[in-house]
Design an enzyme around this catalytic site. Structure first.
Site, short mmCIF file in Angstrom:
data_model
loop_
_atom_site.label_atom_id
_atom_site.label_comp_id
_atom_site.label_asym_id
_atom_site.label_seq_id
_atom_site.Cartn_x
_atom_site.Cartn_y
_atom_site.Cartn_z
N CYS A 197 71.34 -53.07 173.82
CA CYS A 197 70.50 -54.15 174.35
C CYS A 197 70.76 -54.35 175.84
O CYS A 197 69.88 -54.80 176.57
CB CYS A 197 70.71 -55.45 173.57
SG CYS A 197 72.40 -56.06 173.60
N HIS A 234 74.52 -60.72 173.10
CA HIS A 234 73.23 -60.05 173.03
C HIS A 234 72.44 -60.33 174.30
O HIS A 234 72.42 -61.46 174.80
CB HIS A 234 72.46 -60.57 171.81
CG HIS A 234 71.17 -59.87 171.57
ND1 HIS A 234 71.09 -58.49 171.44
CD2 HIS A 234 69.91 -60.32 171.47
CE1 HIS A 234 69.83 -58.15 171.25
NE2 HIS A 234 69.08 -59.24 171.27
#
Lengths: 572, 111
Positions: free
Chosen positions: A208, A519
């Site tokens: 990510c 994230h």
């Protein structure tokens, strides 16, 4: 009460600074005496301590006092420019300087005076401050006699700016286009409500960090335009250099894939593999830092181009490769010796701005009196007041970045004038703004002393539009010398050539979670709508969602782009 | 206070009705002069500037000035409006620190 004379209604703009027209009394003074008195005052300009404020003193130990009442503690003492008489000015009680001004005769004007502690001109007749370029030039000269003016970075040669010329294809070009291109089906019908260029990226195993930065880059206008207009052709590049590692070619592949109109999430596996080969120390399935990836990728694009075309190392003018053309700017660093005032200036190219978050915001105001807090109006007074109310803002971080910083006794700098190591004052400013400014907020603190790292989660407020003017070298230098009207840092007198310092936000990379288990998500702004890019999932979101997010990297693009005359035709 | 420049007019002769000349300088004046001569006044001014910037006082004053508008405003107007507000909103710790510095200066120069 003093009378209000509206003589400042006509201003002319130079270097983005509004220069007020002189009042009739100042104009008269100029006409009678020329610039001689302003230059003569240079002998009386004392800068104490080195790097401090300019004051007017006949000799450096003079204690100025009013010629009429003998008061030396008055906060505003003025020296007449015509006869050097010092008078006090305490409106509305008494103003001996105004009385002195009435001595004006046809031979000599006593209306113009100078504030002895601030070196600023005052018109006793208008009862207001006035401004004069020659006077300010004299003040700046007094400041800078000990500063050796370093030359501008040679590579910042100004290319001639040219006007936009509209273009439409002729018959031959038209047939070329028709034969070699296929029309894109109209947007409104098939692809729902998502604009072109939005496509999810599959997570290939903790990637990510890469997906978020790639999404931002795909929508970086100058970069997108470069690749979509075939300025780096992967087929030509590979056929010329063999099947070699070229990050720009892989990027070109991805741009084609992202903008082709296919909505199925794309897997950037080839690019990941290429990047691993470039940055082998980061090649793993562990979570990496998005900013580190960004820098590494720009470096990768630059390196390959450099090897191919033997272009010079980046010097901030962006001539070497597209990555630097888009992202690189020039930082100016001034280090001033606290003992003698000698300033050493260096220029360094940069591809982004790494900013520290302010430590414990609001603690200084907690100890201040309640009166100050009540008079602080957070909503109406803009970002400065919000700083007082305890919210960290991007502009606050930029203020900190360009604030003069005292280098401690353990960081003494070698002063060329004193020839010893002295305590110094360091100040950063931006000499040249990049086309796209990437602001990286240092949220991950690694302490080698305590052998631990932590993440700073504090919220940072960022604006949708940003004016970088106060952080430019010209502005910083101007305020260092007391806001004088003076062409600093090689300013051009023609305002038409003044590049815009206004930027618009177009992408925000956010991080949620802990240092080791987090994230990355990117928010993109397209046609004033916001889209959340969370790996393979793209959704439209409200602007408030973006504002409330924890910004880690913010991308701003210059609002106005200018055309510069190209050095050669058809450069890539 | 000799006039070194011949291209400008000489300073005017002092007014006759100055009877201050005949009086002893006041304690305030003596302290002020001592502070200026030793450079302490300048140092205290710099310290005060630093503290007032840190606590946001200067930014507050700036925004108050801006509220007044840009046209048809003179320096005297601004000073007149800002001074009482400014004086009232100086934080107590800043006042205390400055007073302490002045006290120690006086103690050190007591003859």
């Amino acid at each position: 009460m003093s009378s209000k004379i509206n003589h400042h209604h006509q201003n002319d703009k130079t270097n983005g600074q509004i220069f007020p027209q002189p009042c009739p009394h100042l104009a008269d003074f100029h006409a009678r005496n020329g610039t001689k008195p302003f230059r003569a005052i240079q002998d009386c300009l004392h800068i104490k301590p080195p790097g401090g404020r300019a004051a007017i003193r006949r000799d450096s130990s003079e204690v100025p006092r009013c010629g009429v009442c003998g008061d030396s503690s008055c906060p505003r003492l003025y020296a007449c420019m015509a006869c050097a008489a010092v008078s006090c000015h305490v409106p509305p009680h008494s103003s001996h300087v105004a009385i002195h001004a009435t001595k004006t005769s046809s031979a000599c004007s006593h209306e113009i005076a100078v504030d002895v502690d601030r070196a600023e001109l005052f018109c006793c007749a208008c009862r207001d401050q006035v401004y004069d370029r020659d006077f300010d030039a004299a003040v700046v000269l007094a400041h800078t006699t000990s500063i050796i003016q370093s030359s501008k970075p040679e590579n910042l040669r100004k290319r001639r700016r040219i006007d936009y010329r509209p273009w439409s294809p002729d018959l031959r070009e038209r047939s070329l286009m028709v034969n070699n291109a296929s029309p894109i089906d109209s947007m409104s019908s098939s692809n729902g409500d998502l604009p072109r260029g939005l496509r999810g990226l599959n997570n290939l195993g903790n990637t990510c960090f890469m997906n978020s930065v790639l999404q931002a880059l795909f929508h970086t206008p100058p970069l997108r335009n470069y690749f979509l207009s075939d300025r780096h052709n992967r087929y030509y590049c590979q056929s010329k250099n063999g099947v070699r590692l070229c990050l720009a070619c892989d990027l070109d592949t991805m741009f084609s894939a992202i903008f082709c109109g296919d909505r199925m999430p794309y897997s950037p596996a080839k690019f990941l593999y290429s990047w691993w080969r470039h940055a082998s120390n980061l090649a793993s399935y562990e979570q990496q830092d998005a900013h580190e990836f960004f820098i590494s990728m720009l470096d990768g694009i630059h390196e390959k181009v450099e090897k191919d075309q033997h272009k010079p190392r980046s010097q901030g003018n962006g001539d070497c490769c597209i990555a630097h053309r888009v992202f690189s700017g020039i930082l100016r660093s001034d280090v001033m010796c606290m003992a003698c005032g000698f300033t050493s200036t260096t220029f360094d190219p940069c591809v982004d701005f790494s900013l520290d978050l302010e430590p414990n915001q609001g603690s200084s105001m907690k100890t201040s009196s309640t009166k100050t807090n009540h008079s602080c109006n957070c909503e109406a007074d803009g970002m400065n007041s919000s700083q007082n109310c305890g919210i960290s803002t991007l502009m606050g971080c930029l203020d900190r970045f360009t604030r003069p910083e005292r280098l401690g006794s353990d960081q003494k700098f070698f002063c060329q004038q004193c020839q010893v190591r002295q305590e110094s004052l360091k100040q950063m400013s931006i000499r040249k703004l990049p086309l796209v400014s990437c602001f990286h907020i240092k949220r991950f603190e690694h302490s080698s002393v305590r052998k631990m790292s932590r993440k700073v989660d504090r919220y940072l407020q960022f604006p949708l539009s940003l004016d970088m003017a106060p952080y430019l070298s010209s502005s910083i230098l101007r305020s260092r010398f007391g806001n004088r009207f003076f062409p600093f840092d090689g300013d051009e007198s023609n305002t038409l050539n003044e590049p815009s310092s206004e930027f618009e936000l177009f992408a925000v990379v956010t991080h949620t979670g802990k240092l080791d288990a987090g994230h990355y998500v990117t928010y993109l702004r397209l046609s004033n709508k916001w889209y959340k890019c969370d790996d393979a999932w793209i959704t439209e979101v409200n602007e408030n969602t973006v504002r409330a997010a924890q910004g880690y990297m913010m991308f701003y693009v210059q609002k106005m782009l200018y055309y510069k005359a190209s050095e050669k035709q058809g450069t890539s | 206070m000799s006039a070194k420049r011949s291209s400008i007019n000489r300073p005017p002769t002092p007014d006759v009705d100055r009877d201050r000349e005949n009086q002893e300088p006041t304690l305030q004046e003596i302290i002020n002069i001592k502070m200026i001569e030793s450079g302490e006044k300048e140092r205290l001014k710099e310290l005060l500037r630093e503290r007032l910037i840190e606590c946001g006082w200067r930014d507050e004053m700036k925004s108050l000035c801006r509220k007044k508008g840009r046209n048809n405003v003179t320096v005297d107007d601004l000073v007149h409006v800002i001074t009482p507000k400014g004086r009232a909103s100086v934080p107590d710790p800043v006042k205390a620190e400055l007073l302490q510095r002045i006290r120690s200066f006086l103690a050190s120069t007591a003859t």
